[in-house]
Design a protein around this motif. Structure first.
Motif, PDB file in Angstrom:
ATOM      1  N   ASP A  38       0.850  -1.185   0.000  1.00  0.00           N
ATOM      2  CA  ASP A  38       0.000   0.000   0.000  1.00  0.00           C
ATOM      3  C   ASP A  38       0.893   1.246   0.000  1.00  0.00           C
ATOM      4  N   LEU A  39       0.271   2.397  -0.135  1.00  0.00           N
ATOM      5  CA  LEU A  39       1.043   3.637  -0.270  1.00  0.00           C
ATOM      6  C   LEU A  39       1.828   3.967   0.993  1.00  0.00           C
ATOM      7  N   LEU A  40       1.288   3.594   2.147  1.00  0.00           N
ATOM      8  CA  LEU A  40       1.996   3.859   3.407  1.00  0.00           C
ATOM      9  C   LEU A  40       3.283   3.037   3.469  1.00  0.00           C
ATOM     10  N   GLU A  41       3.178   1.778   3.075  1.00  0.00           N
ATOM     11  CA  GLU A  41       4.357   0.908   3.069  1.00  0.00           C
ATOM     12  C   GLU A  41       5.344   1.366   1.996  1.00  0.00           C
ATOM     13  N   LEU A  42       4.817   1.844   0.867  1.00  0.00           N
ATOM     14  CA  LEU A  42       5.690   2.365  -0.183  1.00  0.00           C
ATOM     15  C   LEU A  42       6.528   3.529   0.339  1.00  0.00           C
ATOM     16  N   ASP A  43       5.877   4.474   1.012  1.00  0.00           N
ATOM     17  CA  ASP A  43       6.607   5.626   1.550  1.00  0.00           C
ATOM     18  C   ASP A  43       7.682   5.195   2.532  1.00  0.00           C
TER      19      ASP A  43
END
Length: 201
Positions: A38-43
């Motif tokens: 997800d985007l949080l993990e990507l960041d």
């Protein structure tokens, strides 16, 4: 009591550059597109990527992704008198073996994802043909390919992009051929020709 000189010396960590970080970042973005992150993990992982100093740190960030696992598995392509083509979107491993008796093998790297700075390709050609298609900016070295009565030539002679992969080819060619080239440029439409528009890149 063991002598300190007999103890193995730890190898120094290998430092990474901008190209290595961009490759790792691309793997993470693809994982997001596939729904694996997800985007949080990507960041969170991108922060680690762009602050990484060594290859070990980058490997740790992408080690649990299927793409990273695919990049570690060698590929073997073999044909007798038939034909085989590897093309489209695929992950390039660090080692590829291509064996062609009297047929043909085409390996198209144009849309492939290559996380390696160098790829080893072991070629064995009888009376057939192996064709390698690489994106502009890549490097191809065919100096280690031995030819008997066949042909070995590379049309990959354009400018090299910083951090682009090196495809290092070795092996042998009997009476067939091994060719490395860029993808053919798309043709202009009739309207574009009438309007004297430049040919598509």
């Amino acid at each position: 009591m063991s002598d300190a000189k007999d103890e193995p010396t730890a190898l120094p960590a290998v430092l990474v550059g901008h190209a290595d970080r961009e490759i790792a970042a691309r793997q993470l973005h693809i994982a997001v597109e596939e729904g694996r992150l997800d985007l949080l993990e990507l960041d969170r992982r991108l922060i680690t990527v762009y602050s990484a100093r060594t290859t070990d740190e980058l490997v740790a960030v992408t080690a649990d992704l299927p793409m990273a696992a695919a990049a570690r598995e060698p590929i073997e392509l073999s044909v007798g008198s038939g034909s085989r083509k590897k093309a489209g979107q695929w992950t390039v491993p660090a080692e590829i073996t291509a064996e062609c008796s009297s047929g043909s093998i085409t390996i198209d790297f144009t849309k492939a994802f290559c996380p390696h700075r160098e790829v080893a390709l072991h070629a064995s050609v009888g009376s057939g043909d192996i064709e390698l298609i690489v994106p502009r900016g890549w490097m191809v070295d065919v100096d280690r390919v031995r030819a008997k009565s066949g042909d070995v030539y590379s049309k990959v002679i354009g400018p090299v992009l910083v951090g682009a992969p090196l495809l290092r080819v070795d092996g042998r060619v009997g009476s067939g051929s091994l060719t490395a080239r860029y993808p053919r440029r798309p043709r202009r439409t009739f309207l574009a020709w009438i309007l004297r528009r430049p040919r598509p890149a």
